[in-house]
Design a protein around this motif. Sequence first.
Motif, PDB file in Angstrom:
ATOM      1  N   HIS A  77       0.607  -1.165  -0.457  1.00  0.00           N
ATOM      2  CA  HIS A  77      -0.359  -0.299  -0.168  1.00  0.00           C
ATOM      3  C   HIS A  77       1.068   0.868   0.059  1.00  0.00           C
ATOM      4  N   ILE A 122       3.751   2.086   2.112  1.00  0.00           N
ATOM      5  CA  ILE A 122       4.400   3.031   3.277  1.00  0.00           C
ATOM      6  C   ILE A 122       4.809   2.062   4.109  1.00  0.00           C
ATOM      7  N   GLU A 156      -5.690  -3.053   4.362  1.00  0.00           N
ATOM      8  CA  GLU A 156      -5.988  -2.011   3.478  1.00  0.00           C
ATOM      9  C   GLU A 156      -6.613  -1.060   4.664  1.00  0.00           C
ATOM     10  N   SER A 157      -7.700  -1.208   5.063  1.00  0.00           N
ATOM     11  CA  SER A 157      -7.842   0.299   5.955  1.00  0.00           C
ATOM     12  C   SER A 157      -6.538   0.573   7.073  1.00  0.00           C
ATOM     13  N   ALA A 203      -3.751   0.136   6.641  1.00  0.00           N
ATOM     14  CA  ALA A 203      -2.144   1.186   6.054  1.00  0.00           C
ATOM     15  C   ALA A 203      -3.032   2.091   5.302  1.00  0.00           C
ATOM     16  N   LYS A 204      -4.332   2.786   5.167  1.00  0.00           N
ATOM     17  CA  LYS A 204      -5.460   3.476   4.999  1.00  0.00           C
ATOM     18  C   LYS A 204      -5.336   4.626   6.775  1.00  0.00           C
ATOM     19  N   ILE A 205      -5.081   4.169   7.173  1.00  0.00           N
ATOM     20  CA  ILE A 205      -5.229   4.944   8.189  1.00  0.00           C
ATOM     21  C   ILE A 205      -4.062   6.154   8.667  1.00  0.00           C
ATOM     22  N   SER A 206      -2.607   4.703   8.846  1.00  0.00           N
ATOM     23  CA  SER A 206      -1.400   5.302   9.514  1.00  0.00           C
ATOM     24  C   SER A 206      -1.258   6.089   7.344  1.00  0.00           C
ATOM     25  N   LYS A 207      -1.445   6.303   6.045  1.00  0.00           N
ATOM     26  CA  LYS A 207      -1.261   6.603   5.287  1.00  0.00           C
ATOM     27  C   LYS A 207      -1.841   8.181   5.498  1.00  0.00           C
ATOM     28  N   ASP A 208      -3.265   8.447   5.858  1.00  0.00           N
ATOM     29  CA  ASP A 208      -3.451   9.493   6.464  1.00  0.00           C
ATOM     30  C   ASP A 208      -2.910  10.265   7.410  1.00  0.00           C
ATOM     31  N   GLU A 261       0.404  11.778   5.651  1.00  0.00           N
ATOM     32  CA  GLU A 261      -0.083  12.787   5.144  1.00  0.00           C
ATOM     33  C   GLU A 261      -0.262  14.330   5.927  1.00  0.00           C
TER      34      GLU A 261
END
Lengths: 181, 130
Positions: free
Chosen positions: B79, B81, B114-115, B117-122, B125
């Motif tokens: 993902h 990251i 994936e969810s 990973a999305k939290i960490s990516k947000d 950012e």
Amino acid sequence: MSSRQRVQQWATFARQWHIFDCKWQNPYESAIAIVKHLKGLHKPIYHPMNDCGDHVICINTKEIALPGNEWTKRAYFHHTGYPGGASWTLAWELHSKDPVMIMKKAIYRRLGNNLQRRYTMQRLHLFPDDNVPKELIENVTSQIRQLRVVPQRIDHIEKDVIDNYPKIMDYPTDYLPKTLK
Amino acid sequence: MVFLTAVNLIRSRGPDEWWRKRKIFKLAAYFYGRRRNCYSLAIRSVHRALVYATKSRQERKSDLAELWKQRITAGAAQHGIEYWQFMDGLHKNNIEINKKNLADLAAWEPASFESLAKISKDFVEKNRNK
């Protein structure tokens, strides 16, 4: 096991084929990325005893770039086993004899010393240029990203692009540009 | 002359010899060659095996932690990251899942992973320029 799970199992453990363009790349840094795919370290199912490594095709190994003065200073050691059988070959010499060997040795060394190393190397396919046999290239489904941007050479830019490029001055007619040594 | 002191007991070791050796032979049952059947060889190998077993009990923990880290790294890289960013993002968002379960999620529950990973990516950012 339902048929869906069975297919999922096949898909999970199927070997993928990656391609890597070695043009203008440092072989010792590229080896880190290639070994990751050869061993299957990029998969969440990885285990040292799980045979989940992928195939990697390296093309354009003839056009690798060594850093600094390594072409003339790095020596590759070989010993025939007989007395006086030691020999040291400089990188440029080795590259002129076999344009694949430097890349191969870099990856072989990076794989680490274990019994699996020679079998892992069988999944690596090296080619000095971009002429890859059709039965190999048709398996490829993914590309490993190059570590360095391949710079564009000025003698490969078309003439009208250079002529039309915006400039702030013209050189005087009697100016002699410094020649490269 | 009869000695009634403990001096006599020095040479009489433990229970019956056959039973004493049997305990060792049971531990050596899976060894190869004479190490399985000759007591003097078996006892050496059993001692060495027990030392290995004791050491491995500690090493297994670090080996597994290393494997989980490798698997989480692979899952996070899918993902886009890095491992430390992923773990830091989860920690700062008070998501306390241990490495073992994160590694299991990466392999068996890719959608849940994936969810995460999305939290960490947000989080990365949002805090990029701080």
